[in-house]
Design an enzyme around this catalytic site. Structure first.
Site, PDB file in Angstrom:
ATOM      1  N   SER A 178       0.834  -1.148  -0.032  1.00 22.75           N
ATOM      2  CA  SER A 178       0.122  -0.121  -0.038  1.00 22.75           C
ATOM      3  C   SER A 178       0.747   1.153   0.020  1.00 22.75           C
ATOM      4  O   SER A 178       1.862   1.390   0.942  1.00 22.75           O
ATOM      5  CB  SER A 178      -0.807   0.068   1.299  1.00 22.75           C
ATOM      6  OG  SER A 178      -2.048  -0.804   1.112  1.00 22.75           O
ATOM      7  N   ARG A 232       4.963 -12.041   1.547  1.00 25.15           N
ATOM      8  CA  ARG A 232       3.930 -12.210   0.442  1.00 25.15           C
ATOM      9  C   ARG A 232       4.462 -12.142  -0.889  1.00 25.15           C
ATOM     10  O   ARG A 232       4.027 -12.803  -1.801  1.00 25.15           O
ATOM     11  CB  ARG A 232       2.893 -10.989   0.664  1.00 25.15           C
ATOM     12  CG  ARG A 232       1.893 -11.000   1.856  1.00 25.15           C
ATOM     13  CD  ARG A 232       0.675 -10.004   1.630  1.00 25.15           C
ATOM     14  NE  ARG A 232      -0.007 -10.111   2.803  1.00 25.15           N
ATOM     15  CZ  ARG A 232      -1.203  -9.476   3.024  1.00 25.15           C
ATOM     16  NH1 ARG A 232      -1.681  -8.972   1.987  1.00 25.15           N
ATOM     17  NH2 ARG A 232      -1.991  -9.488   4.192  1.00 25.15           N
TER      18      ARG A 232
END
Length: 425
Positions: free
Chosen positions: A351, A390
């Site tokens: 983000s 991730r």
């Protein structure tokens, strides 16, 4: 934190902005409290003026030999009332501060209006979703079969939502970290820092994690210390209470740290695998910039995070968060979502946000032009560059072969001692 003068002078604009975010803030309560505060301050100023005048009258009476006893008696009553009002004003100020700390940032005018992630538009994509001629397996099945990821032993020593990496998987986590740091420091000119991973309440408040998100954090018992949920917290607060030289901006840092999150609000989501752990590693990008440049710098920062995925050859897309999905402190956010064949879906891996002066006001971070008279609040930006775990998930799932082996991206092979493929034993 929003500027109290802006909130006071633009109540309707604040109401509209918060409504777009779906924020449940009692603006009526704020208005009443602020009105009460101004009334108390007005009375204090009036009484202090009367006290000053009375003091002059006492002095005049003493010079002329007059009787000042009545005036002095009145002064005592004034002083007691002023003291009581000062205490009341301080209490109201604390309440106003608490309300301001609970107010989210105002979305930038370019942010699309929406209610949830379903309303987030796709800005761009890179590559095509990876498809196989065989049924895709997820990283849990692949990692366990290749003896690199162990959830059972992690649960034995820590509990659920922890993982032990070993052999090739531990090396891959380390390789990804070093690759990201090298890319950001050498190609994008970020200055690497290694901050503490334990911070105090003031630092957590400065970046907006407190007081709203206390339940999502790990606090050290009977202390004022917290485990960081992201390196954004310590790196941003490096300059808390400071005035930076304008010519030093933009000031760019990257940091690798472990991160800790209780995931109190996840409600059972992503309980399988490495996607949502209590402890994970991340490389964070943090920028301190001039206000007039902040949106240009946000585009740059997002590109810097994307560069990692491009270099690894991983398909991804960039979405723009709508008002209803925007984070508490952010004025504008891009999410980067990487393709995961094992889930047949794009999943967030970074983000990238512009907080404008929201964090800087809370933390007291300003800048000053050389030779200038005044100072101004900086704008702060940050983004993951990237979440290491991730990224490992994406490497494993996109690099899988039919026999259960995993191909290592070419860019990582120098960091893996030349290893190009992890094969079943």
């Amino acid at each position: 934190m929003l500027d109290i003068r802006f909130v006071r002078n633009n109540p309707e604009k604040v109401r509209e902005a918060l409504a777009k975010r779906g924020a449940a803030i009692d603006m009526g309560g704020y208005d009443a409290l602020d009105a009460k505060r101004r009334a108390v301050i007005s009375e204090v100023e009036e009484l202090k003026a009367r006290r000053n005048q009375a003091s002059k009258e006492v002095a005049q009476a003493k010079r002329t030999g007059g009787d000042a006893s009545a005036i002095i008696e009145g002064l005592a009553g004034l002083s007691e009332r002023i003291k009581a009002l000062d205490e009341e004003a301080a209490a109201i100020d604390a309440e106003v501060q608490d309300l301001l700390l609970a107010m989210p940032n105002i979305p930038h005018e370019s942010v699309p209006v929406g209610k949830s992630e379903a309303d987030n538009p796709v800005v761009r994509t890179f590559g095509e979703p990876t498809r196989f001629s065989f049924p895709a397996r997820d990283h849990v099945d692949l990692g366990v079969a290749l003896h690199g990821i162990d959830f059972e032993r992690a649960a034995k020593i820590s509990g659920a939502r922890f993982a032990v990496l070993s052999g090739w998987a531990a090396a891959l986590e380390r390789a990804l970290t070093q690759f990201m740091l090298d890319l950001h420091t050498r190609s994008h000119c970020y200055r690497e820092v290694m901050p503490p991973v334990i911070v105090n309440t003031r630092a957590m408040t400065g970046t907006g994690q407190l007081p709203k998100f206390a339940a999502d954090l790990f606090k050290l018992a009977e202390t004022d210390y917290w485990l960081i949920p992201t390196a954004e917290v310590p790196v941003t607060n490096l300059y808390a209470g400071e005035t930076l030289a304008a010519e030093a901006l933009p000031l760019d840092h990257c940091a690798f740290t472990p991160c800790f999150r209780s995931e109190a609000g996840s409600y059972g989501r992503d309980t399988r695998g490495l996607i949502r752990l209590h402890q994970f590693n991340k490389v964070e990008l943090v920028r301190f910039v001039r206000p007039e440049e902040s949106y240009q710098r946000l585009e740059e920062l997002t590109g810097h995070a994307e560069a990692v995925l491009k270099a690894l050859g991983l398909p991804y897309r960039v979405i723009e968060l709508c008002t209803g999905d925007l984070g508490f402190s952010a004025a504008k956010t891009y999410d980067i979502e990487v393709w995961l064949p094992g889930q047949n879906a794009y999943r967030e891996i970074s983000s990238c946000s512009n907080f404008e002066d929201f964090q800087a006001r809370r933390a007291g971070i300003r800048f000053k032009e050389k030779g200038g008279k005044g100072s101004a609040l900086v704008h702060t930006l940050n983004g993951s560059g990237l979440a290491v775990g991730r990224t490992m998930v994406a490497v494993i799932e996109n690099g899988q072969q039919e026999d259960g082996s995993v191909v290592i991206p070419e860019a990582l092979r120098p960091y893996m001692g030349g290893l190009d493929i992890v094969r079943p034993v």
